[in-house]
Design a protein around this motif. Structure first.
Motif, PDB file in Angstrom:
ATOM      1  N   TYR A  51      83.753  28.214 -27.952  1.00 27.44           N
ATOM      2  CA  TYR A  51      82.405  29.001 -28.248  1.00 27.44           C
ATOM      3  C   TYR A  51      82.729  30.201 -29.008  1.00 27.44           C
ATOM      4  CZ  TYR A  51      80.082  26.346 -24.330  1.00 27.44           C
ATOM      5  OH  TYR A  51      79.637  25.277 -23.693  1.00 27.44           O
ATOM      6  N   LYS A  52      82.677  29.876 -30.346  1.00 24.65           N
ATOM      7  CA  LYS A  52      83.098  30.931 -31.439  1.00 24.65           C
ATOM      8  C   LYS A  52      81.666  31.387 -31.844  1.00 24.65           C
ATOM      9  CE  LYS A  52      87.301  28.365 -32.782  1.00 24.65           C
ATOM     10  NZ  LYS A  52      88.081  29.569 -32.757  1.00 24.65           N
ATOM     11  N   LEU A  53      81.802  32.719 -32.205  1.00 25.25           N
ATOM     12  CA  LEU A  53      80.652  33.407 -32.554  1.00 25.25           C
ATOM     13  C   LEU A  53      80.976  34.114 -34.057  1.00 25.25           C
ATOM     14  CD1 LEU A  53      79.003  35.199 -29.369  1.00 25.25           C
ATOM     15  CD2 LEU A  53      78.570  33.011 -30.600  1.00 25.25           C
ATOM     16  N   TYR A  54      80.229  34.219 -35.208  1.00 26.13           N
ATOM     17  CA  TYR A  54      80.681  34.850 -36.402  1.00 26.13           C
ATOM     18  C   TYR A  54      80.664  36.324 -35.950  1.00 26.13           C
ATOM     19  CZ  TYR A  54      79.713  30.204 -38.696  1.00 26.13           C
ATOM     20  OH  TYR A  54      79.757  28.993 -38.930  1.00 26.13           O
ATOM     21  N   ASP A  55      81.970  36.763 -36.424  1.00 21.58           N
ATOM     22  CA  ASP A  55      82.291  38.268 -36.122  1.00 21.58           C
ATOM     23  C   ASP A  55      81.826  39.013 -37.218  1.00 21.58           C
ATOM     24  OD1 ASP A  55      83.722  40.513 -35.105  1.00 21.58           O
ATOM     25  OD2 ASP A  55      85.447  40.042 -36.108  1.00 21.58           O
ATOM     26  N   SER A 111      74.503  42.054 -39.005  1.00 21.44           N
ATOM     27  CA  SER A 111      75.248  41.101 -38.405  1.00 21.44           C
ATOM     28  C   SER A 111      75.969  41.328 -37.106  1.00 21.44           C
ATOM     29  CB  SER A 111      76.372  40.899 -39.479  1.00 21.44           C
ATOM     30  OG  SER A 111      75.789  40.397 -40.853  1.00 21.44           O
ATOM     31  N   ASP A 112      76.358  42.670 -36.915  1.00 20.24           N
ATOM     32  CA  ASP A 112      76.907  43.129 -35.801  1.00 20.24           C
ATOM     33  C   ASP A 112      75.908  42.809 -34.593  1.00 20.24           C
ATOM     34  OD1 ASP A 112      75.315  45.100 -36.809  1.00 20.24           O
ATOM     35  OD2 ASP A 112      76.526  46.520 -35.850  1.00 20.24           O
ATOM     36  N   THR A 151      84.881  34.320 -34.724  1.00 16.99           N
ATOM     37  CA  THR A 151      85.598  33.541 -35.887  1.00 16.99           C
ATOM     38  C   THR A 151      85.131  34.336 -37.181  1.00 16.99           C
ATOM     39  OG1 THR A 151      85.493  31.239 -36.674  1.00 16.99           O
ATOM     40  CG2 THR A 151      83.304  31.896 -36.083  1.00 16.99           C
ATOM     41  N   ASP A 152      85.848  34.254 -38.122  1.00 16.43           N
ATOM     42  CA  ASP A 152      85.527  35.150 -39.428  1.00 16.43           C
ATOM     43  C   ASP A 152      84.383  34.589 -40.153  1.00 16.43           C
ATOM     44  OD1 ASP A 152      87.241  36.875 -39.265  1.00 16.43           O
ATOM     45  OD2 ASP A 152      88.651  36.419 -40.558  1.00 16.43           O
ATOM     46  N   PHE A 153      83.904  35.253 -41.017  1.00 20.17           N
ATOM     47  CA  PHE A 153      82.873  34.834 -41.999  1.00 20.17           C
ATOM     48  C   PHE A 153      84.088  34.335 -43.259  1.00 20.17           C
ATOM     49  CE2 PHE A 153      79.552  37.809 -40.627  1.00 20.17           C
ATOM     50  CZ  PHE A 153      78.648  36.620 -40.289  1.00 20.17           C
ATOM     51  N   ASP A 154      84.676  33.393 -43.355  1.00 14.79           N
ATOM     52  CA  ASP A 154      85.678  32.649 -44.161  1.00 14.79           C
ATOM     53  C   ASP A 154      85.101  32.144 -45.223  1.00 14.79           C
ATOM     54  OD1 ASP A 154      84.867  30.437 -42.975  1.00 14.79           O
ATOM     55  OD2 ASP A 154      87.147  30.126 -41.851  1.00 14.79           O
ATOM     56  N   GLY A 155      83.528  32.087 -45.337  1.00 13.84           N
ATOM     57  CA  GLY A 155      83.172  31.247 -46.586  1.00 13.84           C
ATOM     58  C   GLY A 155      83.050  30.011 -46.536  1.00 13.84           C
ATOM     59  N   ARG A 156      83.260  29.331 -45.423  1.00 12.61           N
ATOM     60  CA  ARG A 156      83.294  27.709 -45.253  1.00 12.61           C
ATOM     61  C   ARG A 156      81.928  27.256 -44.741  1.00 12.61           C
ATOM     62  NH1 ARG A 156      88.671  25.607 -42.242  1.00 12.61           N
ATOM     63  NH2 ARG A 156      87.482  23.891 -42.506  1.00 12.61           N
ATOM     64  N   SER A 157      80.759  27.984 -44.605  1.00 16.92           N
ATOM     65  CA  SER A 157      79.646  27.402 -44.208  1.00 16.92           C
ATOM     66  C   SER A 157      78.502  28.232 -44.959  1.00 16.92           C
ATOM     67  CB  SER A 157      79.481  27.458 -42.882  1.00 16.92           C
ATOM     68  OG  SER A 157      78.374  26.563 -42.320  1.00 16.92           O
ATOM     69  N   ASP A 158      77.408  27.655 -44.718  1.00 16.96           N
ATOM     70  CA  ASP A 158      76.062  28.231 -45.539  1.00 16.96           C
ATOM     71  C   ASP A 158      75.743  29.519 -45.397  1.00 16.96           C
ATOM     72  OD1 ASP A 158      75.282  25.597 -47.079  1.00 16.96           O
ATOM     73  OD2 ASP A 158      75.127  25.114 -44.860  1.00 16.96           O
ATOM     74  N   TYR A 159      76.386  30.400 -44.418  1.00 15.95           N
ATOM     75  CA  TYR A 159      75.796  31.815 -44.366  1.00 15.95           C
ATOM     76  C   TYR A 159      76.555  32.584 -45.776  1.00 15.95           C
ATOM     77  CZ  TYR A 159      80.869  31.445 -42.912  1.00 15.95           C
ATOM     78  OH  TYR A 159      82.192  31.309 -42.853  1.00 15.95           O
ATOM     79  N   GLY A 160      77.471  31.938 -46.158  1.00 15.72           N
ATOM     80  CA  GLY A 160      78.317  32.633 -47.652  1.00 15.72           C
ATOM     81  C   GLY A 160      77.013  33.283 -48.548  1.00 15.72           C
ATOM     82  N   GLY A 198      74.625  35.621 -38.791  1.00 15.28           N
ATOM     83  CA  GLY A 198      75.575  35.144 -37.524  1.00 15.28           C
ATOM     84  C   GLY A 198      75.175  33.813 -37.264  1.00 15.28           C
ATOM     85  N   GLY A 199      75.808  33.411 -36.162  1.00 18.13           N
ATOM     86  CA  GLY A 199      75.763  32.009 -35.612  1.00 18.13           C
ATOM     87  C   GLY A 199      76.998  31.532 -34.622  1.00 18.13           C
ATOM     88  N   ILE A 200      76.741  30.082 -34.610  1.00 21.74           N
ATOM     89  CA  ILE A 200      77.800  29.596 -33.484  1.00 21.74           C
ATOM     90  C   ILE A 200      78.655  28.714 -34.461  1.00 21.74           C
ATOM     91  CG2 ILE A 200      77.965  28.260 -31.271  1.00 21.74           C
ATOM     92  CD1 ILE A 200      75.070  29.558 -30.616  1.00 21.74           C
ATOM     93  N   PHE A 201      79.886  28.543 -33.955  1.00 17.39           N
ATOM     94  CA  PHE A 201      80.786  27.377 -34.269  1.00 17.39           C
ATOM     95  C   PHE A 201      81.657  27.013 -33.105  1.00 17.39           C
ATOM     96  CE2 PHE A 201      85.074  27.061 -36.894  1.00 17.39           C
ATOM     97  CZ  PHE A 201      84.658  25.817 -37.337  1.00 17.39           C
ATOM     98  N   THR A 202      81.855  25.735 -32.997  1.00 21.83           N
ATOM     99  CA  THR A 202      82.738  25.301 -31.986  1.00 21.83           C
ATOM    100  C   THR A 202      84.064  24.829 -32.260  1.00 21.83           C
ATOM    101  OG1 THR A 202      81.613  23.078 -32.113  1.00 21.83           O
ATOM    102  CG2 THR A 202      80.761  24.718 -30.348  1.00 21.83           C
TER     103      THR A 202
END
Length: 519
Positions: free
Chosen positions: A367-371, A387-388, A408-417, A427-431
Motif C-alpha cells: 500500500y503505497k501513497l504518493y509522497d 498534496s501533503d 512512493t515518489d511523484f516520479d512522473g510515471r502516471s497521470d498526476y504529472g 495524491g493517490g494510491i499505488f500498489t
C-alpha cells in the motif's frame, strides 16, 4: 438519452437524498462528535456501498472486452473503444454529464531517410547518423541550418544530481529565437526540455548525453511526443560537448519522416450536483499496453473509480466531482497531458485537487501513497501545497483499518504529472509495478520479498487472474472514502489564489528524463 420516466425517478431520488441531507444537518448537534460532519457521514455510507465484488465485475467486463478484441485494450485499438463505451454508458445511465474528449497520439512514424547533422561553421564536420546521433521518434520532418545555442549546460559534467538544462522556462531567458537549442540530458523529462525550447522560439533541438559514466553514448528512445513541431535529435556527449564548446557553431539539421496521428477519447464524467467553481477530480487511465489486457494496469484503478462514481451519483455533493478515464497514458500520459494543456487558466484554477489511482490490485502488493510532503527527503520533490494533506487523509483511512502504508515518489510515471505541473495538489494510491518488494515491505504487507509487485506488469499475463482481491477491496474503500470526503469538505486544500501562486513555483511535471519510456 434517458427516457422521461427515468429522469423523473432520478429527480425524485435526488430530492429524497437532499431531504436526508437536511435532516442529517439538523440532527448533528445531538450526534457524537465523531459523526457530526457531513463528509464523515457520506464517506462512511459510500465505503459501505462500494464493494470489491462489484469492482471485480467491471474488471471481468474489461477482460471480456480484451478477449474479444485481440487480447488488449490499448489506445487506438477496438478494445480501447469498447472499454470507453462501457465506462461512458454506465456513467450516463447513472446520471452523470459525460464528455468524450478527443486527444491525439502517434499512430505511426517512420523515417524516409537517415537524419543529418553537420557542422557548417566555423568548422565543417559531418556526424554519423545512428551512431553519433539519432532522431528522436516521433520527430516531425524538418530541415534547418542555424546557429546552435547551449542552454544551461554543465561542462565538464558533474556527478549526480545531474544537469537541469532546459528544465525551466528561465533557462531560456537569453535564448535567441531562430536558433537550434542544444540541451543536456538530466533531471527532468526530455519532453519538458523540448517543449520549453519550442516555446522559446527554437527551430530545432539537439539533446545530448550528460557525460557521466554510463551516460555518454547516444541512443534511440521513443518520446511519444511530437507537439513541439520542430525536428528533434539525440546526440552523444562528444557531439554536444564539441558544439557547446565551439563559439558560433552553426549546423545543418534534417529529419525526413512520416508522422501519422490518430485520435482517441478521454472519458470525462461530471456530477450533476456541486459548486462548479470548486472541482474535485478523480482519475485513472483506461488504456492497456498492446501486449495484454491490462487488468491490473490499469483496469483496477478504472474499475474502482467507476464503481465509486456509480454509487455516489445521487449524492448531493457540495463541490462538483469530476471523474476522468484517461486515454493513451501508456504512450506518454497523453490523455491527461492534453486535458490539462487545453484548460483555460480559470478552469485550471477551479480544480482544487486531483486524485490518481493507477494499479491498485498488484498481486504482490504494497500500500503505497504518493509522497505529497516529501517526508522521506529522497527522490522527487513534494507536490504542490495540499498534496501533503491528501497523503495524510489517505494514510488516516489505512491506519483506521490497522493497515500500514509506505510512501512512493511523484516520479512522473502516471497521470498526476500534468496536474502537479499546473500547481494542482495531487495524491493517490499505488500498489507497485515492476519494482521489487523489499523484506521490510513483505513484513508489513505480506507477499514475497525479492519478487516484483506485479510480475505481469506490461505483459500478456496481466489478466483477470493477475489481481490481489484483498488489495482491490481495501483500495476501493480508500478511494470511496477520500472521494466522498473531498466532495463535501475542502478545508485542508489551499484555495484558488494559493493554487495560482503555487503553480508559478511548481516542480517539474516529471522528475526523470526518461519517465515516459519507463511506462
Amino acid at each position: 438519452m434517458h427516457s422521461p420516466p427515468q429522469r423523473g425517478v432520478r429527480k425524485r431520488v435526488a430530492q429524497l437524498v437532499t431531504m436526508v441531507t437536511v435532516l442529517v444537518l439538523s440532527l448533528t448537534p445531538s450526534l457524537p462528535a465523531s459523526a457530526t460532519s457531513l463528509d464523515d457521514v457520506f464517506a462512511k455510507l459510500l465505503v459501505k456501498q462500494v464493494k470489491g465484488t462489484n469492482v471485480k465485475k467491471h474488471l471481468d467486463a474489461f477482460q471480456a472486452i480484451a478477449t474479444a478484441n485481440g487480447g488488449n485494450r490499448a489506445a487506438g485499438s477496438p478494445g480501447y473503444k469498447a472499454s470507453r463505451d462501457y465506462v461512458a454508458g454506465k456513467l450516463r445511465k447513472a446520471g452523470y454529464k459525460v464528455t468524450l474528449q478527443p486527444i491525439n497520439y502517434v499512430e505511426s512514424w517512420s523515417e524516409n531517410s537517415a537524419p543529418v547533422l553537420a557542422q557548417t561553421a566555423p568548422n565543417a564536420k559531418t556526424y554519423a547518423a545512428n551512431e553519433d546521433f539519432y532522431t528522436f521518434p516521433p520527430s516531425p520532418s524538418g530541415e534547418v541550418t542555424a546557429q546552435v545555442q547551449a542552454v544551461d549546460v554543465t561542462l565538464p559534467p558533474t556527478p549526480a544530481p545531474s544537469s537541469t538544462s532546459g528544465c525551466e522556462v528561465a533557462d531560456f531567458a537569453g535564448f535567441v529565437p531562430g536558433r537550434i537549442a542544444l540541451i543536456q540530458r538530466g533531471t527532468c523529462a526530455f519532453v519538458q526540455k523540448i517543449q520549453n525550447a519550442a516555446a522559446a522560439g527554437a527551430v530545432g533541438v539537439i539533446v545530448f548525453n550528460e557525460g557521466q559514466p554510463g551516460r555518454t553514448e547516444a541512443y534511440s528512445v521513443d518520446l511519444g511526443e511530437w507537439r513541439a513541431g520542430i525536428p528533434m535529435l539525440f546526440a552523444d556527449f562528444a557531439v554536444g560537448n564539441e558544439l557547446a564548446s565551439t563559439p558560433g557553431a552553426t549546423v545543418h539539421l534534417k529529419v525526413d519522416a512520416n508522422l501519422r496521428l490518430g485520435t482517441e477519447d478521454n472519458v470525462i464524467a461530471e456530477s450533476r450536483f456541486g459548486d462548479p467553481n470548486e472541482v474535485v477530480m478523480v482519475g485513472a487511465h483506461l488504456d492497456s499496453v498492446p501486449e495484454g489486457p491490462g487488468i491490473n494496469d490499469n483496469g483496477s484503478g478504472s474499475a474502482a473509480i467507476l464503481e465509486t462514481a456509480l454509487q455516489m451519483s445521487l449524492y448531493p455533493v457540495r463541490y462538483k466531482t469530476r471523474f476522468a478515464f484517461w486515454a493513451a497514458e501508456e504512450l506518454g500520459l497523453l490523455g491527461s497531458d492534453q486535458y490539462v494543456e487545453k484548460l483555460t487558466p480559470a478552469d485550471r484554477d477551479r480544480i482544487r485537487l486531483y486524485l490518481n489511482f493507477d494499479m491498485v490490485a498488484s498481486p504482490n502488493h504494497a500500500y503505497k501513497l504518493y509522497d505529497g510532503d516529501d517526508s522521506d527527503a529522497v527522490g522527487s520533490p513534494a507536490g504542490p501545497p495540499g498534496s501533503d494533506a491528501i497523503e495524510k487523509r489517505l494514510a488516516k483511512f489505512f491506519s483506521g483499518r490497522g493497515l500500514a502504508t509506505v510512501g512512493t515518489d511523484f516520479d512522473g510515471r502516471s497521470d498526476y504529472g500534468p496536474f502537479i505541473a499546473a500547481g494542482i495538489p495531487a495524491g493517490g494510491i499505488f500498489t507497485g509495478a515492476e519494482g521489487i518488494k523489499t523484506a521490510e515491505e513483505a513484513a508489513l504487507f505480506g507477499g514475497t520479498a525479492g519478487v516484483a509487485y506485479d510480475p505481469c506488469y506490461h505483459a500478456a499475463c496481466d489478466t483477470i487472474s493477475n489481481l490481489n482481491l484483498t488489495a482491490l477491496d481495501v483500495d476501493a474503500d480508500a478511494i470511496a472514502d477520500s472521494t466522498a470526503r473531498y466532495a463535501f469538505n475542502l478545508r485542508s486544500i489551499p484555495d484558488r489564489a494559493a493554487a495560482v501562486a503555487a503553480r508559478s513555483a511548481a516542480p517539474p511535471a516529471y522528475t526523470r528524463d526518461d519517465a515516459h519510456a519507463a511506462r
